[in-house]
Design a protein around this motif. Sequence first.
Motif, PDB file in Angstrom:
ATOM      1  N   GLY A  91      23.256   9.033   6.058  1.00 52.31           N
ATOM      2  CA  GLY A  91      24.105   9.636   5.019  1.00 52.31           C
ATOM      3  C   GLY A  91      23.545   9.350   3.647  1.00 52.31           C
ATOM      4  N   GLU A  92      24.433   9.474   2.689  1.00 49.57           N
ATOM      5  CA  GLU A  92      23.971   9.377   1.301  1.00 49.57           C
ATOM      6  C   GLU A  92      25.070   8.737   0.446  1.00 49.57           C
ATOM      7  OE1 GLU A  92      22.054  12.767  -0.919  1.00 49.57           O
ATOM      8  OE2 GLU A  92      24.156  13.308  -1.262  1.00 49.57           O
ATOM      9  N   SER A  93      24.660   7.934  -0.538  1.00 47.63           N
ATOM     10  CA  SER A  93      25.613   7.391  -1.518  1.00 47.63           C
ATOM     11  C   SER A  93      25.122   7.819  -2.885  1.00 47.63           C
ATOM     12  CB  SER A  93      25.661   5.862  -1.435  1.00 47.63           C
ATOM     13  OG  SER A  93      26.494   5.345  -2.465  1.00 47.63           O
ATOM     14  N   ARG A  94      25.942   8.604  -3.574  1.00 49.17           N
ATOM     15  CA  ARG A  94      25.533   9.012  -4.921  1.00 49.17           C
ATOM     16  C   ARG A  94      26.561   8.523  -5.932  1.00 49.17           C
ATOM     17  NH1 ARG A  94      26.218  15.549  -4.748  1.00 49.17           N
ATOM     18  NH2 ARG A  94      26.238  15.244  -7.004  1.00 49.17           N
ATOM     19  N   ALA A  95      26.131   8.468  -7.206  1.00 49.99           N
ATOM     20  CA  ALA A  95      27.021   7.961  -8.258  1.00 49.99           C
ATOM     21  C   ALA A  95      28.317   8.746  -8.222  1.00 49.99           C
ATOM     22  CB  ALA A  95      26.342   8.101  -9.623  1.00 49.99           C
ATOM     23  N   GLY A 101      30.899   5.297   5.323  1.00 51.79           N
ATOM     24  CA  GLY A 101      30.808   4.403   6.481  1.00 51.79           C
ATOM     25  C   GLY A 101      30.122   3.092   6.187  1.00 51.79           C
ATOM     26  N   GLU A 102      29.572   2.520   7.255  1.00 51.73           N
ATOM     27  CA  GLU A 102      28.876   1.235   7.154  1.00 51.73           C
ATOM     28  C   GLU A 102      27.440   1.452   7.632  1.00 51.73           C
ATOM     29  OE1 GLU A 102      29.155  -3.249   9.082  1.00 51.73           O
ATOM     30  OE2 GLU A 102      30.852  -1.871   9.308  1.00 51.73           O
ATOM     31  N   VAL A 103      26.498   0.719   7.015  1.00 57.51           N
ATOM     32  CA  VAL A 103      25.106   0.808   7.452  1.00 57.51           C
ATOM     33  C   VAL A 103      24.883  -0.241   8.533  1.00 57.51           C
ATOM     34  CG1 VAL A 103      22.698   0.545   6.754  1.00 57.51           C
ATOM     35  CG2 VAL A 103      24.310   1.735   5.244  1.00 57.51           C
ATOM     36  N   LYS A 104      24.479   0.246   9.730  1.00 53.50           N
ATOM     37  CA  LYS A 104      24.291  -0.690  10.839  1.00 53.50           C
ATOM     38  C   LYS A 104      22.799  -0.950  11.033  1.00 53.50           C
ATOM     39  CE  LYS A 104      28.508   0.890  13.093  1.00 53.50           C
ATOM     40  NZ  LYS A 104      28.594   2.297  12.586  1.00 53.50           N
ATOM     41  N   ALA A 105      22.492  -1.848  11.964  1.00 47.19           N
ATOM     42  CA  ALA A 105      21.090  -2.208  12.230  1.00 47.19           C
ATOM     43  C   ALA A 105      20.287  -0.940  12.522  1.00 47.19           C
ATOM     44  CB  ALA A 105      21.018  -3.160  13.417  1.00 47.19           C
ATOM     45  N   GLY A 106      19.082  -0.842  11.939  1.00 51.48           N
ATOM     46  CA  GLY A 106      18.206   0.298  12.174  1.00 51.48           C
ATOM     47  C   GLY A 106      18.588   1.525  11.379  1.00 51.48           C
ATOM     48  N   GLU A 107      19.607   1.422  10.555  1.00 51.96           N
ATOM     49  CA  GLU A 107      20.070   2.590   9.788  1.00 51.96           C
ATOM     50  C   GLU A 107      19.835   2.376   8.284  1.00 51.96           C
ATOM     51  OE1 GLU A 107      23.835   3.906  12.650  1.00 51.96           O
ATOM     52  OE2 GLU A 107      24.210   3.068  10.648  1.00 51.96           O
ATOM     53  N   CYS A 108      19.914   3.505   7.576  1.00 49.63           N
ATOM     54  CA  CYS A 108      19.901   3.430   6.107  1.00 49.63           C
ATOM     55  C   CYS A 108      20.630   4.650   5.568  1.00 49.63           C
ATOM     56  CB  CYS A 108      18.467   3.392   5.566  1.00 49.63           C
ATOM     57  SG  CYS A 108      17.573   4.935   5.778  1.00 49.63           S
ATOM     58  N   VAL A 109      20.940   4.630   4.251  1.00 48.59           N
ATOM     59  CA  VAL A 109      21.455   5.833   3.592  1.00 48.59           C
ATOM     60  C   VAL A 109      20.599   6.106   2.366  1.00 48.59           C
ATOM     61  CG1 VAL A 109      23.859   5.524   4.355  1.00 48.59           C
ATOM     62  CG2 VAL A 109      23.142   4.603   2.143  1.00 48.59           C
ATOM     63  N   ALA A 137      16.019  13.158   8.748  1.00 46.11           N
ATOM     64  CA  ALA A 137      16.900  12.365   9.623  1.00 46.11           C
ATOM     65  C   ALA A 137      16.347  10.958   9.792  1.00 46.11           C
ATOM     66  CB  ALA A 137      17.026  13.037  10.988  1.00 46.11           C
ATOM     67  N   GLU A 138      15.038  10.818   9.541  1.00 45.50           N
ATOM     68  CA  GLU A 138      14.411   9.501   9.643  1.00 45.50           C
ATOM     69  C   GLU A 138      13.560   9.261   8.408  1.00 45.50           C
ATOM     70  OE1 GLU A 138      12.120   9.257  13.196  1.00 45.50           O
ATOM     71  OE2 GLU A 138      13.903   9.189  14.484  1.00 45.50           O
ATOM     72  N   VAL A 139      13.306   7.959   8.159  1.00 46.54           N
ATOM     73  CA  VAL A 139      12.459   7.634   7.014  1.00 46.54           C
ATOM     74  C   VAL A 139      11.567   6.459   7.380  1.00 46.54           C
ATOM     75  CG1 VAL A 139      14.147   6.088   5.910  1.00 46.54           C
ATOM     76  CG2 VAL A 139      12.443   7.257   4.513  1.00 46.54           C
ATOM     77  N   ARG A 140      10.324   6.563   6.888  1.00 43.57           N
ATOM     78  CA  ARG A 140       9.383   5.461   7.108  1.00 43.57           C
ATOM     79  C   ARG A 140       9.254   4.679   5.798  1.00 43.57           C
ATOM     80  NH1 ARG A 140       4.047   7.713   8.899  1.00 43.57           N
ATOM     81  NH2 ARG A 140       4.879   7.663  11.020  1.00 43.57           N
ATOM     82  N   LEU A 141       9.394   3.350   5.868  1.00 47.37           N
ATOM     83  CA  LEU A 141       9.305   2.476   4.681  1.00 47.37           C
ATOM     84  C   LEU A 141       7.917   1.849   4.641  1.00 47.37           C
ATOM     85  CD1 LEU A 141      12.405   2.672   5.318  1.00 47.37           C
ATOM     86  CD2 LEU A 141      12.596   0.374   4.297  1.00 47.37           C
ATOM     87  N   LEU A 142       7.233   2.014   3.504  1.00 53.67           N
ATOM     88  CA  LEU A 142       5.898   1.447   3.362  1.00 53.67           C
ATOM     89  C   LEU A 142       5.955   0.002   2.855  1.00 53.67           C
ATOM     90  CD1 LEU A 142       4.192   4.586   1.777  1.00 53.67           C
ATOM     91  CD2 LEU A 142       4.440   3.983   4.192  1.00 53.67           C
TER      92      LEU A 142
END
Length: 405
Positions: A91-95, A101-109, A137-142
């Motif tokens: 999901g997304e959180s904007r100003a 919801g809640e961010v669980k293990a393996g998830e992000c917004v 739907a997925e994101v890779r973090l460098l």
Amino acid sequence: MTPTDPASLPGKFAQFVMLEEAQAAVRSALPQPGSEWVAPAQAFGRRLAQPLRAGVAHPSATESALDGIAARAADTLGAAAQAPVTLRVVGESRAGQPFAGEVKAGECVRIYTGAPLPPGADAICPVEQLEFMAGEAEVRLLTPARVEDVRHLGDDFAPGDELLPAGVRLTPARVALAVAGGHAQLPVLRRPRVALLSTGDEVKAPGTPLEPGEVYDSNRYGLHGLLLECGAEVLDLGHAPDDVDELAARLDTVGGADLLLTSGGVSMGRYDFMRDLLLERGEVTFWKIRLRPGGPTLLGRWNGLSVLGLPGNPVSSLVVFELLVRPALTGQQLRGTRLRAGAPFASAGQKTAFWRGEVRGGEVVPYPKQSSGVLRSLSDARVLVRVDPGQAPVAGDEVEVLWLD
Ligand code: AMP
Ligand code: MG
């Protein structure tokens, strides 16, 4: 006998006062300013009348400092070892529109600067370190997400914290701080109301022809500008001729001012009628300061109105303003420092001198022309150099200076 002969002077008043006594007398001649409430846009440059406390927290929630994703820091540590970590974007959180919801293990917004951090997440990875995949739907973090890029609730200030003490000048940053702290109206000191009158038969309005021996009314403009700089409300009374009855009539018209500043007519001459008027028909607190320039300055009262009579010489009137009026109106002198003298500065005997100085390579030297009629000296000089009674600094000595710019 003329009133310039002390033996003929009516009443009692101080003569040849020291600079510090004159400063104290002018300060106590001004009434304590009351206070008023103004909108923030009207508060710039005003002085705060009472301490200001925060009514709200800033930030008002724990939030992101960056555009990127919010995740659990522990999930992303692997990205430090050149091994990108992949998370599910839930999901997304904007100003103004937090993630529900809640961010669980393996998830992000996805998250943006100033947007609330969702429950579960404790760190941010900036957008520059992300590669979105699978239609976002997925994101890779460098790199790992950082807890340092989270701003915590009340980090800047919490409700009840003192934001500003009483008396401070409201700079733009301080007005902004007050607004951020929840203030829609600010308590400020009332502006001092200062009336301004120039005198002298030879003094002419700008824009009119000038005969030899006449001078344009430069003092009224210099003093007007200084009063505005000091946050005063200026009542410009214009100019009056050298006529004692005319002067009396003009002073009678001044209503509701905290102080009247006059220019000219307080020296030792036969036609210095401001002096005669206050000595003979008003009250005088002091006349003459052990000061150069500006020695003939007079402080008095006219029917309850405090009057500071400045000498007409252009340098004198502006220097005396800086020494007596600015501190009384603002509580502050010009900014001062000590500098090394690059040349000798003359003693003024029993007087405190303020010579105009030029600053070259970190040293201060006297401006070549020190006459109090040389208006250019004040405009060109960067500092006033203080030489106390009996002193005569030479090259290499440290001197006290006040910055004019
Ligand atoms: P006074 O203090 O009246 O004896 O004036 C001293 C000197 O200051 C004289 O040379 C005046 O012409 C000059 N002067 C007086 N009033 C002003 C003024 N408003 N602006 C510029 N110079 C002035
Ligand atoms: Mg005069």
